[in-house]
Design a protein around this motif. Structure first.
Motif, PDB file in Angstrom:
ATOM      1  N   GLY A 147       0.762  -1.165   0.020  1.00 62.92           N
ATOM      2  CA  GLY A 147      -0.071   0.013   0.108  1.00 62.92           C
ATOM      3  C   GLY A 147       0.879   1.176   0.025  1.00 62.92           C
ATOM      4  N   ASN A 148       2.108   1.329  -0.526  1.00 60.26           N
ATOM      5  CA  ASN A 148       2.886   2.287  -0.125  1.00 60.26           C
ATOM      6  C   ASN A 148       3.055   3.080   1.072  1.00 60.26           C
ATOM      7  OD1 ASN A 148       1.871   2.782  -3.456  1.00 60.26           O
ATOM      8  ND2 ASN A 148       3.862   2.064  -3.002  1.00 60.26           N
ATOM      9  N   GLN A 149       3.052   2.503   2.118  1.00 65.85           N
ATOM     10  CA  GLN A 149       2.907   2.913   3.734  1.00 65.85           C
ATOM     11  C   GLN A 149       4.118   2.555   4.407  1.00 65.85           C
ATOM     12  OE1 GLN A 149      -1.164   1.171   3.921  1.00 65.85           O
ATOM     13  NE2 GLN A 149      -1.384   3.039   4.955  1.00 65.85           N
ATOM     14  N   SER A 150       5.222   2.092   3.429  1.00 65.78           N
ATOM     15  CA  SER A 150       6.358   1.568   4.414  1.00 65.78           C
ATOM     16  C   SER A 150       7.678   2.109   3.712  1.00 65.78           C
ATOM     17  CB  SER A 150       6.367  -0.030   4.474  1.00 65.78           C
ATOM     18  OG  SER A 150       7.654  -0.454   4.958  1.00 65.78           O
ATOM     19  N   TYR A 151       8.422   2.514   4.659  1.00 63.31           N
ATOM     20  CA  TYR A 151       9.688   3.426   3.939  1.00 63.31           C
ATOM     21  C   TYR A 151      10.955   2.920   4.560  1.00 63.31           C
ATOM     22  CZ  TYR A 151       8.979   6.597   8.052  1.00 63.31           C
ATOM     23  OH  TYR A 151       8.865   6.941   9.203  1.00 63.31           O
ATOM     24  N   LEU A 152      11.983   3.181   3.813  1.00 64.32           N
ATOM     25  CA  LEU A 152      13.494   2.585   4.129  1.00 64.32           C
ATOM     26  C   LEU A 152      14.057   4.006   4.750  1.00 64.32           C
ATOM     27  CD1 LEU A 152      15.581   0.633   4.297  1.00 64.32           C
ATOM     28  CD2 LEU A 152      16.210   0.877   1.903  1.00 64.32           C
ATOM     29  N   ASN A 153      14.583   4.022   5.927  1.00 61.09           N
ATOM     30  CA  ASN A 153      15.140   4.988   6.401  1.00 61.09           C
ATOM     31  C   ASN A 153      16.731   4.815   7.010  1.00 61.09           C
ATOM     32  OD1 ASN A 153      15.017   7.745   7.138  1.00 61.09           O
ATOM     33  ND2 ASN A 153      14.096   7.280   9.027  1.00 61.09           N
ATOM     34  N   ILE A 154      17.481   5.517   6.507  1.00 58.91           N
ATOM     35  CA  ILE A 154      18.918   5.358   6.828  1.00 58.91           C
ATOM     36  C   ILE A 154      19.476   6.518   7.985  1.00 58.91           C
ATOM     37  CG2 ILE A 154      21.411   5.316   6.227  1.00 58.91           C
ATOM     38  CD1 ILE A 154      20.642   3.883   3.730  1.00 58.91           C
ATOM     39  N   HIS A 155      19.677   6.492   9.093  1.00 57.48           N
ATOM     40  CA  HIS A 155      19.973   7.115  10.013  1.00 57.48           C
ATOM     41  C   HIS A 155      21.546   7.611  10.244  1.00 57.48           C
ATOM     42  CE1 HIS A 155      15.825   6.818  11.668  1.00 57.48           C
ATOM     43  NE2 HIS A 155      15.998   5.419  11.177  1.00 57.48           N
ATOM     44  N   THR A 156      21.883   8.809  10.561  1.00 58.88           N
ATOM     45  CA  THR A 156      23.348   8.814  10.684  1.00 58.88           C
ATOM     46  C   THR A 156      23.736   9.562  12.080  1.00 58.88           C
ATOM     47  OG1 THR A 156      23.389  11.043   9.411  1.00 58.88           O
ATOM     48  CG2 THR A 156      23.688   9.244   8.029  1.00 58.88           C
ATOM     49  N   ASP A 157      24.958   9.849  12.235  1.00 63.99           N
ATOM     50  CA  ASP A 157      25.465  10.645  13.545  1.00 63.99           C
ATOM     51  C   ASP A 157      24.810  12.299  13.495  1.00 63.99           C
ATOM     52  OD1 ASP A 157      27.198  11.163  11.590  1.00 63.99           O
ATOM     53  OD2 ASP A 157      28.822  11.089  13.014  1.00 63.99           O
ATOM     54  N   LEU A 158      24.737  12.672  12.134  1.00 57.34           N
ATOM     55  CA  LEU A 158      24.513  14.110  12.110  1.00 57.34           C
ATOM     56  C   LEU A 158      22.878  14.261  12.037  1.00 57.34           C
ATOM     57  CD1 LEU A 158      25.777  16.692  11.369  1.00 57.34           C
ATOM     58  CD2 LEU A 158      25.881  16.278   8.956  1.00 57.34           C
ATOM     59  N   TYR A 159      22.068  13.234  11.256  1.00 58.72           N
ATOM     60  CA  TYR A 159      20.848  13.306  11.392  1.00 58.72           C
ATOM     61  C   TYR A 159      20.263  12.035  11.843  1.00 58.72           C
ATOM     62  CZ  TYR A 159      21.260  16.792   7.853  1.00 58.72           C
ATOM     63  OH  TYR A 159      21.682  17.994   6.892  1.00 58.72           O
ATOM     64  N   PRO A 160      20.126  12.052  13.387  1.00 55.75           N
ATOM     65  CA  PRO A 160      19.664  10.926  14.213  1.00 55.75           C
ATOM     66  C   PRO A 160      18.102  10.474  13.632  1.00 55.75           C
ATOM     67  CG  PRO A 160      20.480  12.598  15.500  1.00 55.75           C
ATOM     68  CD  PRO A 160      20.500  13.148  14.275  1.00 55.75           C
ATOM     69  N   GLY A 161      17.467  11.433  13.322  1.00 57.00           N
ATOM     70  CA  GLY A 161      16.172  10.955  12.772  1.00 57.00           C
ATOM     71  C   GLY A 161      15.835  10.191  11.470  1.00 57.00           C
ATOM     72  N   GLY A 162      16.929  10.393  10.656  1.00 56.59           N
ATOM     73  CA  GLY A 162      16.899   9.925   9.453  1.00 56.59           C
ATOM     74  C   GLY A 162      17.710  10.960   8.409  1.00 56.59           C
ATOM     75  N   GLU A 163      18.784  10.644   7.820  1.00 54.65           N
ATOM     76  CA  GLU A 163      19.424  11.405   6.701  1.00 54.65           C
ATOM     77  C   GLU A 163      18.832  11.291   5.314  1.00 54.65           C
ATOM     78  OE1 GLU A 163      23.738  12.759   4.841  1.00 54.65           O
ATOM     79  OE2 GLU A 163      23.534  11.844   6.896  1.00 54.65           O
ATOM     80  N   ILE A 164      18.504  10.058   4.853  1.00 56.24           N
ATOM     81  CA  ILE A 164      17.663   9.669   3.749  1.00 56.24           C
ATOM     82  C   ILE A 164      16.750   8.530   3.987  1.00 56.24           C
ATOM     83  CG2 ILE A 164      19.778  10.356   2.156  1.00 56.24           C
ATOM     84  CD1 ILE A 164      20.378   7.230   1.871  1.00 56.24           C
ATOM     85  N   ARG A 165      15.682   8.937   3.079  1.00 54.23           N
ATOM     86  CA  ARG A 165      14.560   7.771   3.279  1.00 54.23           C
ATOM     87  C   ARG A 165      14.007   7.847   1.787  1.00 54.23           C
ATOM     88  NH1 ARG A 165       8.697   9.132   6.142  1.00 54.23           N
ATOM     89  NH2 ARG A 165       8.191  11.094   4.747  1.00 54.23           N
ATOM     90  N   GLY A 166      13.227   6.579   1.914  1.00 47.15           N
ATOM     91  CA  GLY A 166      12.525   6.623   0.364  1.00 47.15           C
ATOM     92  C   GLY A 166      11.282   5.522   0.855  1.00 47.15           C
ATOM     93  N   PHE A 167       9.968   5.909   0.211  1.00 48.54           N
ATOM     94  CA  PHE A 167       8.871   4.848   0.321  1.00 48.54           C
ATOM     95  C   PHE A 167       8.970   3.753  -0.560  1.00 48.54           C
ATOM     96  CE2 PHE A 167       7.026   8.231   2.646  1.00 48.54           C
ATOM     97  CZ  PHE A 167       6.206   7.620   3.632  1.00 48.54           C
ATOM     98  N   LEU A 168       8.766   2.579  -0.361  1.00 46.29           N
ATOM     99  CA  LEU A 168       8.731   1.447  -1.106  1.00 46.29           C
ATOM    100  C   LEU A 168       7.602   1.212  -2.056  1.00 46.29           C
ATOM    101  CD1 LEU A 168      10.689   0.405   1.457  1.00 46.29           C
ATOM    102  CD2 LEU A 168       9.764  -1.891   0.943  1.00 46.29           C
ATOM    103  N   VAL A 169       7.953   1.406  -3.323  1.00 44.48           N
ATOM    104  CA  VAL A 169       6.734   1.211  -4.467  1.00 44.48           C
ATOM    105  C   VAL A 169       7.253   0.164  -5.291  1.00 44.48           C
ATOM    106  CG1 VAL A 169       6.337   3.757  -4.386  1.00 44.48           C
ATOM    107  CG2 VAL A 169       8.211   2.895  -5.845  1.00 44.48           C
TER     108      VAL A 169
END
Length: 198
Positions: A147-169
């Motif tokens: 349902g495109n309601q899940s995303y992949l998130n990569i967190h870093t020390d500079l961006y603890p909440g997530g530096e890059i993310r993308g929804f699965l399609v």
């Protein structure tokens, strides 16, 4: 001539044959800083491939990532947002990180296959909140991904909440009908070339 007619007959038979391998679904996640829930200007990016086999109940991942501003501290799938392709959700997969995910780097590659029937593949809170078993958690996760309601998130020390993310399609793959049409076209081309050669 018989060979060309045999190829044409094979192509037609393929058109009429039932599809027997629809249980494997391919997804992509195009990750970037601007795609984060709080967008950022990171030049980091990645295009992950996720393959779901809902018969074998496996999820295979290939996650290349590049040019992060910080160094990796965690990565996981989140599920399920209230609406497709937007919002935030809790961590669905193992915490604090995918097992074996490279940490302390700004560029890397992660490849792993998860057993969706194994509770170790999930965040225990995700299991508790979604039926209490790995099977019920898998059903919710697969539904969220579809349902495109899940995303992949990569967190870093500079961006603890997530530096890059993308929804699965869903990522299109050639359907059997497309292959059959291609074979039929090749058979016709072969027949035409054979006639021209005489």
């Amino acid at each position: 001539m018989r060979r060309i007619l045999s190829l044409a007959a094979l192509a037609l038979a393929m058109l009429a044959a039932p599809v027997a391998f629809a249980e494997v679904t391919y997804y992509r996640a195009t990750m970037s800083g601007p795609a984060e829930a709080t967008p950022n200007a990171s030049p980091g990016y990645g295009v992950a491939t996720i393959i779901i086999d809902d018969v074998a109940m496996t999820m295979s991942m290939s996650i290349p990532f590049f040019d992060l501003l910080g160094t990796t501290s965690a990565a996981h799938l989140h599920c399920c947002t209230a609406a497709p392709l937007t919002g935030i959700a809790g961590v669905a997969t193992a915490v604090p990180n995918f097992p074996g995910f490279p940490t302390g780097v700004s560029t890397g590659l992660y490849e792993q296959t998860f057993n969706l029937n194994d509770a170790a593949s999930y965040n225990p809170t995700f299991i508790t909140n979604n039926g209490g078993t790995a099977a019920s958690a898998a059903a919710v996760l697969l539904g969220g991904i579809a349902g495109n309601q899940s995303y992949l998130n990569i967190h870093t020390d500079l961006y603890p909440g997530g530096e890059i993310r993308g929804f699965l399609v869903a990522s299109p793959v050639p359907e059997p009908e497309a292959w059959a049409m291609m074979m039929l076209g090749l058979a016709g081309l072969g027949l035409g070339l054979r006639k021209r050669g005489k």
